[in-house]
Design a protein around this motif. Structure first.
Motif, PDB file in Angstrom:
ATOM      1  N   SER A  95       0.943  -1.113   0.102  1.00 49.24           N
ATOM      2  CA  SER A  95       0.097   0.004  -0.141  1.00 49.24           C
ATOM      3  C   SER A  95       0.983   1.375  -0.209  1.00 49.24           C
ATOM      4  O   SER A  95       0.535   2.160  -0.637  1.00 49.24           O
ATOM      5  N   LEU A  96       2.001   1.200   0.750  1.00 48.90           N
ATOM      6  CA  LEU A  96       2.855   2.498   0.900  1.00 48.90           C
ATOM      7  C   LEU A  96       3.901   2.576  -0.359  1.00 48.90           C
ATOM      8  O   LEU A  96       4.116   3.777  -0.910  1.00 48.90           O
ATOM      9  N   LEU A  97       4.337   1.590  -0.806  1.00 45.09           N
ATOM     10  CA  LEU A  97       5.333   1.639  -1.885  1.00 45.09           C
ATOM     11  C   LEU A  97       5.266   1.204  -3.346  1.00 45.09           C
ATOM     12  O   LEU A  97       5.805   1.558  -4.126  1.00 45.09           O
ATOM     13  N   TRP A  98       4.218   0.477  -3.644  1.00 38.74           N
ATOM     14  CA  TRP A  98       4.034  -0.245  -4.941  1.00 38.74           C
ATOM     15  C   TRP A  98       3.821   0.737  -6.103  1.00 38.74           C
ATOM     16  O   TRP A  98       4.564   0.762  -6.951  1.00 38.74           O
ATOM     17  N   LYS A  99       2.892   1.845  -5.592  1.00 40.95           N
ATOM     18  CA  LYS A  99       2.759   2.743  -6.857  1.00 40.95           C
ATOM     19  C   LYS A  99       3.772   3.714  -7.128  1.00 40.95           C
ATOM     20  O   LYS A  99       4.057   4.259  -8.062  1.00 40.95           O
ATOM     21  N   THR A 100       4.946   3.554  -6.073  1.00 36.75           N
ATOM     22  CA  THR A 100       5.955   4.566  -6.353  1.00 36.75           C
ATOM     23  C   THR A 100       7.014   3.994  -7.045  1.00 36.75           C
ATOM     24  O   THR A 100       8.191   4.472  -7.231  1.00 36.75           O
ATOM     25  N   ASN A 101       7.011   2.714  -7.345  1.00 39.67           N
ATOM     26  CA  ASN A 101       7.863   1.793  -8.062  1.00 39.67           C
ATOM     27  C   ASN A 101       9.237   1.741  -7.211  1.00 39.67           C
ATOM     28  O   ASN A 101      10.388   1.742  -7.797  1.00 39.67           O
ATOM     29  N   HIS A 102       9.249   1.904  -6.001  1.00 41.59           N
ATOM     30  CA  HIS A 102      10.324   1.523  -5.336  1.00 41.59           C
ATOM     31  C   HIS A 102      10.343   0.296  -4.583  1.00 41.59           C
ATOM     32  O   HIS A 102      11.380  -0.004  -3.609  1.00 41.59           O
ATOM     33  N   ILE A 103       9.613  -0.688  -4.830  1.00 45.65           N
ATOM     34  CA  ILE A 103       9.712  -2.009  -4.700  1.00 45.65           C
ATOM     35  C   ILE A 103       9.061  -2.946  -5.538  1.00 45.65           C
ATOM     36  O   ILE A 103       8.362  -2.568  -6.436  1.00 45.65           O
ATOM     37  N   SER A 104       9.624  -4.335  -5.498  1.00 50.67           N
ATOM     38  CA  SER A 104       9.167  -5.129  -6.451  1.00 50.67           C
ATOM     39  C   SER A 104       8.466  -6.545  -5.605  1.00 50.67           C
ATOM     40  O   SER A 104       8.596  -6.183  -4.083  1.00 50.67           O
ATOM     41  N   ALA A 105       8.257  -7.598  -6.078  1.00 49.68           N
ATOM     42  CA  ALA A 105       7.685  -8.703  -5.372  1.00 49.68           C
ATOM     43  C   ALA A 105       8.839  -9.103  -4.593  1.00 49.68           C
ATOM     44  O   ALA A 105       8.784  -9.729  -3.475  1.00 49.68           O
ATOM     45  N   VAL A 106       9.984  -9.013  -4.780  1.00 48.30           N
ATOM     46  CA  VAL A 106      11.357  -9.478  -4.037  1.00 48.30           C
ATOM     47  C   VAL A 106      11.370  -8.541  -2.747  1.00 48.30           C
ATOM     48  O   VAL A 106      11.267  -8.986  -1.417  1.00 48.30           O
ATOM     49  N   GLY A 107      11.119  -7.307  -2.875  1.00 48.78           N
ATOM     50  CA  GLY A 107      10.918  -6.457  -1.329  1.00 48.78           C
ATOM     51  C   GLY A 107       9.870  -6.620  -0.598  1.00 48.78           C
ATOM     52  O   GLY A 107      10.045  -6.943   0.449  1.00 48.78           O
ATOM     53  N   LEU A 108       8.615  -7.032  -1.448  1.00 46.22           N
ATOM     54  CA  LEU A 108       7.556  -7.425  -1.009  1.00 46.22           C
ATOM     55  C   LEU A 108       7.623  -8.529  -0.021  1.00 46.22           C
ATOM     56  O   LEU A 108       7.150  -8.713   1.233  1.00 46.22           O
TER      57      LEU A 108
END
Length: 184
Positions: A100-113
């Motif tokens: 919710s916080l980071l996906w739309k910013t393109n600062h995280i991928s499925a790896v980070g999640l």
């Protein structure tokens, strides 16, 4: 309401819950060096659900996953179920929050999640281990849990990124609030 989403909602939740059960069964069949170490394969459907289900439906999926794992492993009425439930909910809610916080910013991928979920799972299970079983001795299992969680979380996250990029089935699903992308 998105009618396309509502038409597919029950089918997707059912499919992902069944996939959680299937992957849990596979995971329990894989020999483990230590009884509490698991790969987290059943988290794959939860991770995928972040992109194609609404938050409330992902929470329902986490609940169904916890119950399914308890029944498959035969631990529903044991302290092991408490560990599994606490870890699964912590992992799921951590992934939901980070998504919710980071996906739309393109600062995280499925790896980070996936890594965030692994850390949430491990920290919650370490807290429960400290409170109900091991006390001060939890410090001896904490590094093993965190290390194995990060390794398996990284591998599962890489697999998930590849799956989301290459799967025609996944590409055909209506996405709720995302564009598949992001960076590590």
């Amino acid at each position: 309401m998105n009618m396309n989403y509502e038409d597919n909602r029950v089918r997707l939740i059912s499919f992902f819950a069944a996939l959680c059960m299937f992957l849990s069964a596979i995971e329990y069949a894989i020999p483990k060096p230590l009884p509490f170490l698991r790969l987290g394969l059943a988290n794959l459907p939860v991770l995928l659900s972040l992109f194609v289900l609404k938050k409330r439906d992902t929470v329902l999926l986490i609940f169904l996953k916890v119950l399914a794992q308890g029944f498959i492993s035969g631990t529903v009425f044991s302290y092991i179920f408490v560990f599994s439930a606490v870890g699964s909910f912590a992992s799921g809610f951590t992934m939901l929050l980070v998504y919710s916080l980071l996906w739309k910013t393109n600062h995280i991928s499925a790896v980070g999640l996936c890594l965030a979920g692994a850390i949430g799972n491990n920290l919650a299970q370490i807290a429960v281990a400290y409170l109900i079983i091991f006390g001060q001795n939890t410090k001896f299992i904490a590094p093993v849990l965190l290390g194995s969680g990060l390794v398996s979380g990284f591998i599962l996250g890489v697999f998930t990124n590849l799956f989301m990029q290459k799967s025609k089935w996944f590409a055909s699903l209506p996405k709720v609030n995302c564009s598949v992308g992001g960076s590590v």
